[in-house]
Design a protein around this motif. Structure first.
Motif, PDB file in Angstrom:
ATOM      1  N   MET A   1       0.842  -1.164   0.000  1.00 24.13           N
ATOM      2  CA  MET A   1       0.000   0.000   0.000  1.00 24.13           C
ATOM      3  C   MET A   1       0.894   1.236   0.000  1.00 24.13           C
ATOM      4  N   LEU A   2       0.552   2.188  -0.871  1.00 20.47           N
ATOM      5  CA  LEU A   2       1.260   3.455  -0.915  1.00 20.47           C
ATOM      6  C   LEU A   2       0.331   4.529  -0.355  1.00 20.47           C
ATOM      7  N   GLU A  31      -1.949  -0.650  -4.193  1.00 24.08           N
ATOM      8  CA  GLU A  31      -2.915   0.432  -4.288  1.00 24.08           C
ATOM      9  C   GLU A  31      -2.408   1.681  -3.589  1.00 24.08           C
ATOM     10  N   ALA A  32      -2.917   2.814  -4.047  1.00 24.88           N
ATOM     11  CA  ALA A  32      -2.615   4.101  -3.434  1.00 24.88           C
ATOM     12  C   ALA A  32      -3.827   4.549  -2.643  1.00 24.88           C
ATOM     13  N   GLU A  43      -5.236  -3.035   7.368  1.00 24.20           N
ATOM     14  CA  GLU A  43      -5.328  -4.357   7.989  1.00 24.20           C
ATOM     15  C   GLU A  43      -4.730  -5.466   7.143  1.00 24.20           C
ATOM     16  N   ASP A  44      -4.943  -5.432   5.841  1.00 29.21           N
ATOM     17  CA  ASP A  44      -4.481  -6.504   4.973  1.00 29.21           C
ATOM     18  C   ASP A  44      -3.136  -6.228   4.321  1.00 29.21           C
ATOM     19  N   ALA A  45      -2.567  -5.068   4.561  1.00 27.81           N
ATOM     20  CA  ALA A  45      -1.317  -4.695   3.902  1.00 27.81           C
ATOM     21  C   ALA A  45      -0.149  -5.529   4.410  1.00 27.81           C
ATOM     22  N   LEU A  49       4.074   1.924   2.299  1.00 29.08           N
ATOM     23  CA  LEU A  49       5.081   2.893   1.899  1.00 29.08           C
ATOM     24  C   LEU A  49       4.450   4.273   1.849  1.00 29.08           C
ATOM     25  N   LEU A  50       5.112   5.225   2.455  1.00 28.75           N
ATOM     26  CA  LEU A  50       4.625   6.598   2.471  1.00 28.75           C
ATOM     27  C   LEU A  50       5.318   7.419   1.405  1.00 28.75           C
TER      28      LEU A  50
END
Length: 101
Positions: A1-2, A31-32, A43-45, A49-50
């Motif tokens: 996740m981003l 996904e972003a 929860e599912d990540a 990444l930020l």
């Protein structure tokens, strides 16, 4: 996740990461999301990444994900170049053998 402020500035990067994963034969759900929506979606990540602009939220995001989920800031050079290969490499290095292919 981003994660970025609006979830839009990373859309191109996500697209490039998906293409890189596909070329490597890696099945990845990338996904972003916006900083506002990420609390409901981490929860599912397997890795979060930020975007560099959200660096100030690093500690907060680390506290909001479940134990063991790596959270890092994308390098400014990788982000600025929209380097999907490089950011995918970063994500893979953080999850190591924990990635599901």
């Amino acid at each position: 996740m981003l994660v970025c402020f609006a979830g839009m500035s990373t859309s191109l990067l996500v697209s490039k990461m998906k293409k890189a994963a596909e070329r490597r034969g890696i099945k990845a759900d990338i996904e972003a999301v916006s900083t506002a929506d990420m609390r409901d979606l981490t929860e599912d990540a397997q890795v979060v990444l930020l975007g560099p602009q959200a660096r100030y939220m690093l500690d907060e995001v680390r506290r909001s994900v479940r134990d063991g989920v790596p959270v890092e800031v994308i390098d400014t050079k990788l982000y600025g170049a929209m380097d999907g290969e490089g950011v995918l490499d970063l994500a893979l290095s953080l999850v190591g053998d924990g990635i599901s292919e």
